[in-house]
Design a protein around this motif. Structure first.
Motif, mmCIF file in Angstrom:
data_model
loop_
_atom_site.group_PDB
_atom_site.id
_atom_site.type_symbol
_atom_site.label_atom_id
_atom_site.label_comp_id
_atom_site.label_asym_id
_atom_site.label_seq_id
_atom_site.Cartn_x
_atom_site.Cartn_y
_atom_site.Cartn_z
ATOM 1 N N ILE A 130 8.709 -17.096 43.842
ATOM 2 C CA ILE A 130 8.072 -18.424 43.744
ATOM 3 C C ILE A 130 7.304 -18.782 45.016
ATOM 4 N N GLY A 131 7.253 -17.846 45.981
ATOM 5 C CA GLY A 131 6.434 -18.040 47.159
ATOM 6 C C GLY A 131 7.076 -18.792 48.298
ATOM 7 N N LEU A 132 8.397 -18.876 48.311
ATOM 8 C CA LEU A 132 9.083 -19.578 49.399
ATOM 9 C C LEU A 132 9.272 -18.682 50.623
ATOM 10 N N ILE A 133 9.333 -17.393 50.414
ATOM 11 C CA ILE A 133 9.536 -16.461 51.523
ATOM 12 C C ILE A 133 8.802 -15.156 51.201
ATOM 13 N N GLU A 134 8.316 -14.506 52.252
ATOM 14 C CA GLU A 134 7.641 -13.214 52.086
ATOM 15 C C GLU A 134 8.303 -12.197 53.006
ATOM 16 N N PRO A 135 8.655 -11.013 52.493
ATOM 17 C CA PRO A 135 9.230 -9.980 53.370
ATOM 18 C C PRO A 135 8.206 -9.557 54.421
ATOM 19 N N ILE B 92 17.263 -6.416 52.972
ATOM 20 C CA ILE B 92 17.509 -7.612 52.167
ATOM 21 C C ILE B 92 18.998 -7.933 52.099
ATOM 22 N N GLY B 93 19.830 -6.886 52.070
ATOM 23 C CA GLY B 93 21.284 -7.105 52.050
ATOM 24 C C GLY B 93 21.772 -7.706 53.351
ATOM 25 N N THR C 285 18.881 -14.264 45.073
ATOM 26 C CA THR C 285 18.235 -15.513 45.479
ATOM 27 C C THR C 285 17.014 -15.232 46.342
ATOM 28 N N LEU C 286 17.136 -14.291 47.285
ATOM 29 C CA LEU C 286 15.997 -13.950 48.144
ATOM 30 C C LEU C 286 14.823 -13.420 47.320
ATOM 31 N N ARG C 287 15.132 -12.600 46.319
ATOM 32 C CA ARG C 287 14.065 -12.072 45.464
ATOM 33 C C ARG C 287 13.383 -13.202 44.686
#
Length: 288
Positions: A28-33, A8-9, A21-23
Motif C-alpha cells: 500500500i506504499g507505506l514502506i519501501e525496502p 525482512i525477518g 504486515t511489512l509486505r
C-alpha cells in the motif's frame, strides 16, 4: 559509511510486526525496502524502519492504514489537524459505547445477585412495602397474550429501541393499567393491554416514547418460578393489603429480575410484582 541492511525477518523482529504486515505495508506504499535481491528477498535499513513506530502510534490513536498513509504523505498541517479532530470524535464515541457497556453489564450483574438471594432462602418471599424512586423509561404498547417469552424477548420492542437510537439496561418491566383486568384476561384467555418498560443508557430524542415510573410506596412481592401461576402472587398481595388496611391503586408492574435473558430454566425465574399503595403515607401517619 554503508548502512547495515536487515532481512525482512530481522526487521520484523526488531520492530515488533510480522513479515506479512511489512509486505502489506509495502503493497500500500507505506514502506519501501532498501534492497530487493533477484530471489525476491527484501532488506531494510534501520532508517527505513523508523516509519514503523509512527505507523504503530497512529494505529494506537485509531487511525486506519489509509488515514495513516494520507497523514504521512500529506504536508498540509490543516488536514493533519482535521485528522486529529476526526480521531478525537471517534474516540469519544467509543468511550460512550464503553460506558454504556459497563452500565449494562453492571445492571445485569445486580439482577443476578438480587435473584440469587431468593434461591438461597428457598422459601416463600415475605410481602413488604418499599419506596420506589422515580425512573424514566422507554415505553412500548403491546397486546399481551400471556406468552411471557415473546413479551420479555420481544423482537418488536428490540426494533423500537433501535429506532430510538438507544440501548436498554436493567430489567424488562410490564406495566398493566389494571392488574385486576390483567388477572381476569389471563383467566379468560384474552389478550390484555400492557406497556413494556425498560431503562435506557441514554436519553432518547422523542419524549413521546418515554414515560416515568413515579416515586412512591409500592406493595412488593416476589414470584418465584414459572409464570403459569403468577396470579397466586397477585392474590397473596391483595390479601396482605386487606389485612393491613392498604388501598391499592389499579395499576401494577411486573419486574423481571431473572428471566429468559439469563436462563431457560423457568423454575429459576424471579419476578417482582409492584402495586402502588394509594393511602400509605396517610395510613402511616394515622398509625403513628
Amino acid at each position: 559509511m554503508i548502512e547495515k541492511l536487515y532481512s525482512i525477518g530481522e526487521i520484523a523482529a526488531k520492530t515488533g510486526v510480522t513479515t506479512r504486515t511489512l509486505r502489506y505495508y509495502e503493497e500500500i506504499g507505506l514502506i519501501e525496502p532498501d534492497l530487493i535481491k533477484e530471489n525476491g528477498y527484501r532488506y531494510y535499513s534501520e532508517r527505513t524502519a523508523t516509519i514503523i513506530p509512527v505507523i504503530k502510534y497512529l494505529q494506537f490513536m485509531d487511525f486506519n492504514l489509509k488515514e495513516i498513509k494520507d497523514f504521512i504523505d500529506n504536508g498540509d498541517y490543516e488536514k493533519k489537524m482535521i485528522s486529529f479532530k476526526t480521531a478525537i470524535a471517534r474516540t469519544k464515541e467509543e468511550i460512550n459505547k464503553l460506558k454504556a457497556r459497563i452500565a449494562v453489564i453492571s445492571d445485569w450483574d445486580k439482577l443476578i445477585n438480587e435473584s440469587v438471594i431468593f434461591h438461597l432462602i428457598n422459601k416463600e418471599v415475605p410481602i413488604k412495602v418499599r419506596r420506589h424512586e422515580k425512573v424514566d423509561v422507554i415505553k412500548y404498547d403491546m397486546d399481551f397474550d400471556f406468552d411471557y417469552k415473546k413479551l420479555i424477548l420481544s423482537v418488536d420492542f428490540a426494533n423500537f429501541v433501535s429506532e430510538n437510537n438507544t440501548t436498554i439496561t436493567d430489567s424488562v418491566m410490564a406495566y398493566y393499567p389494571s392488574f385486576k383486568k390483567r388477572i381476569e384476561d389471563e383467566k379468560n384467555k384474552n389478550t390484555t393491554p400492557v406497556v413494556c418498560l425498560q431503562k435506557t443508557v441514554s436519553k432518547i430524542e422523542n419524549i413521546e416514547n418515554m414515560t416515568r415510573i413515579e416515586e412512591g410506596y409500592y406493595l412488593s412481592t416476589y414470584h418465584l418460578g414459572a409464570y403459569n401461576n403468577i396470579i397466586d402472587s397477585y392474590i397473596r398481595a391483595e390479601n396482605y393489603a386487606k389485612e393491613k388496611g392498604y388501598t391499592l391503586k389499579n395499576e401494577a408492574i411486573e419486574r423481571f429480575v431473572l428471566d429468559y435473558w439469563t436462563t431457560t430454566n423457568e423454575g429459576e425465574f424471579v419476578t417482582e410484582i409492584l402495586i402502588p399503595i394509594e393511602n400509605y403515607e396517610k395510613f402511616r401517619e394515622e398509625q403513628e
